[in-house]
Design an enzyme around this catalytic site. Structure first.
Site, PDB file in Angstrom:
ATOM      1  N   ASP A  11       0.852  -1.195   0.000  1.00 29.83           N
ATOM      2  CA  ASP A  11       0.000   0.000   0.000  1.00 29.83           C
ATOM      3  C   ASP A  11       0.883   1.238   0.000  1.00 29.83           C
ATOM      4  O   ASP A  11       1.477   1.578   1.020  1.00 29.83           O
ATOM      5  CB  ASP A  11      -0.900   0.009   1.235  1.00 29.83           C
ATOM      6  CG  ASP A  11      -1.977  -1.055   1.153  1.00 29.83           C
ATOM      7  OD1 ASP A  11      -2.076  -1.868   2.092  1.00 29.83           O
ATOM      8  OD2 ASP A  11      -2.693  -1.073   0.141  1.00 29.83           O
ATOM      9  N   GLY A  15      -5.731   1.083   7.226  1.00 24.08           N
ATOM     10  CA  GLY A  15      -6.221  -0.262   7.464  1.00 24.08           C
ATOM     11  C   GLY A  15      -7.203  -0.235   8.627  1.00 24.08           C
ATOM     12  O   GLY A  15      -7.387   0.802   9.269  1.00 24.08           O
ATOM     13  N   ASP A  30     -10.831  -4.563  -1.655  1.00 20.50           N
ATOM     14  CA  ASP A  30      -9.814  -4.196  -0.670  1.00 20.50           C
ATOM     15  C   ASP A  30     -10.399  -3.271   0.380  1.00 20.50           C
ATOM     16  O   ASP A  30     -10.909  -2.207   0.058  1.00 20.50           O
ATOM     17  CB  ASP A  30      -8.684  -3.475  -1.423  1.00 20.50           C
ATOM     18  CG  ASP A  30      -7.560  -2.996  -0.543  1.00 20.50           C
ATOM     19  OD1 ASP A  30      -6.754  -2.171  -1.016  1.00 20.50           O
ATOM     20  OD2 ASP A  30      -7.486  -3.449   0.616  1.00 20.50           O
ATOM     21  N   GLY A  31     -10.324  -3.726   1.668  1.00 15.75           N
ATOM     22  CA  GLY A  31     -10.794  -2.875   2.753  1.00 15.75           C
ATOM     23  C   GLY A  31     -11.875  -3.558   3.560  1.00 15.75           C
ATOM     24  O   GLY A  31     -12.954  -3.872   3.059  1.00 15.75           O
TER      25      GLY A  31
HETATM   26  C1  DX5 Z   1      -6.466   0.958   2.558  1.00 21.98           C
HETATM   27  C2  DX5 Z   1      -5.615  -0.094   1.925  1.00 21.98           C
HETATM   28  C3  DX5 Z   1      -6.005  -1.487   2.324  1.00 21.98           C
HETATM   29  C4  DX5 Z   1      -5.955  -1.734   3.806  1.00 21.98           C
HETATM   30  C5  DX5 Z   1      -6.588  -3.069   4.087  1.00 21.98           C
HETATM   31  O1  DX5 Z   1      -6.321   2.160   1.899  1.00 21.98           O
HETATM   32  O2  DX5 Z   1      -5.682   0.014   0.527  1.00 21.98           O
HETATM   33  O3  DX5 Z   1      -5.200  -2.419   1.652  1.00 21.98           O
HETATM   34  O4  DX5 Z   1      -4.659  -1.704   4.249  1.00 21.98           O
HETATM   35  O5  DX5 Z   1      -6.593  -3.292   5.443  1.00 21.98           O
HETATM   36  P1  DX5 Z   1      -7.821  -3.957   6.205  1.00 21.98           P
HETATM   37  O6  DX5 Z   1      -7.924  -5.353   5.649  1.00 21.98           O
HETATM   38  O7  DX5 Z   1      -7.381  -3.924   7.626  1.00 21.98           O
HETATM   39  O8  DX5 Z   1      -9.041  -3.150   5.929  1.00 21.98           O
END
Ligand code: DX5
Length: 244
Positions: A51, A160, A191-192
């Site tokens: 990221d 995250g 994602d997210g």
């Molecule tokens: C947020 C990122 C994601 C995030 C995912 O902008 O693109 O990849 O790190 O993390 P989780 O799974 O904790 O939501």
């Protein structure tokens, strides 16, 4: 400096059933990143998502290509750079040189998206385009056939540990239909907020790649047991949907 030849990703045909898992390493313990990557590889997680945040496109600052290059020799997993940066074009070669098979740009940051996608392919990497929650699918309609991957964000990018936006499921379904109607096998990534309670719904909506950070690096058990639980949650639903 000798620039290593671009790495190539394995063909889709050899994939196990159910969505592919990609680990967002944002919540990883960076003081022992090598161990964390080896644990992901041992758990069978197929990809690492780096990221990349510049403090402009998103209100957070993360990592540069040198960290990716340092991590490259540690594991054989596929690397993708998710560029959450205001101006991705100038640095595209650096991510490929660092060992990323895929480079994902945000449609919101590319004035000339068609040219940017072509440039990523020219550099020998697989192009992906990400859409913020508010951005319509029409933003990629005319470059879809050039993409290896379409990423539908299920949170507003930047951090995250946010909650999954179930309101994105109609968009995921529409994206899956758009890909199928065009006769393409473009990956559909989400994602997210992906975890054992949301992976099923995302897979059912059509996602073929699930990015998870918190769900892999935090919580009960190990990276290995968490990956198994996540994959089971996604596969179960995916399996049910495909009657013989
Ligand atoms: C947020 C990122 C994601 C995030 C995912 O902008 O693109 O990849 O790190 O993390 P989780 O799974 O904790 O939501």
């Amino acid at each position: 400096m000798t620039v290593p030849a671009p790495r190539t990703a394995p063909p889709r045909s050899g994939r196990p059933p159910g969505p592919t898992l990609a680990a967002s390493v944002l919540p990883a313990d960076f003081s022992r990143l090598g161990d964390e990557l080896r644990a992901l590889e041992a758990a069978g997680v197929e990809r690492v998502q780096w990221d990349v945040m510049d403090g402009r496109f998103v209100p957070n600052l993360t990592l540069g290509p040198d960290i990716v290059a340092a991590a490259r020799p540690v594991v054989d997993m596929q690397f993708e750079a998710h560029l959450m940066v205001a101006d991705p074009d100038p640095m595209l070669p650096r991510w490929v040189e660092a060992g990323c098979e895929r480079v994902i740009v945000h449609a919101e940051t590319c004035t000339h998206l068609h040219r940017t996608v072509a440039r990523i392919a020219e550099l020998g990497a697989l192009p992906g385009v990400a859409l913020n929650p508010a951005t319509p699918l029409s933003a990629v309609e005319h470059v879809l056939d050039r993409l290896d991957l379409l990423l539908v964000m299920t949170v507003d990018p930047g951090f995250g540990g946010q909650s999954y936006l179930a309101s994105m499921e109609p968009k995921i379904r529409a994206a899956a239909a758009m890909i199928a109607d065009a006769g393409l096998d473009t990956d559909l990534e989400v994602d997210g907020g992906i975890d054992v309670t949301t992976a099923g719904a995302a897979a059912r909506a059509g996602a073929t790649v699930l990015v998870a950070g918190t769900a892999l690096f935090r919580g009960q058990g190990s990276i290995g047991t968490r990956a198994i639980a996540l994959r089971a949650a996604a596969r179960q639903v995916a399996g049910e949907r495909r009657p013989a």
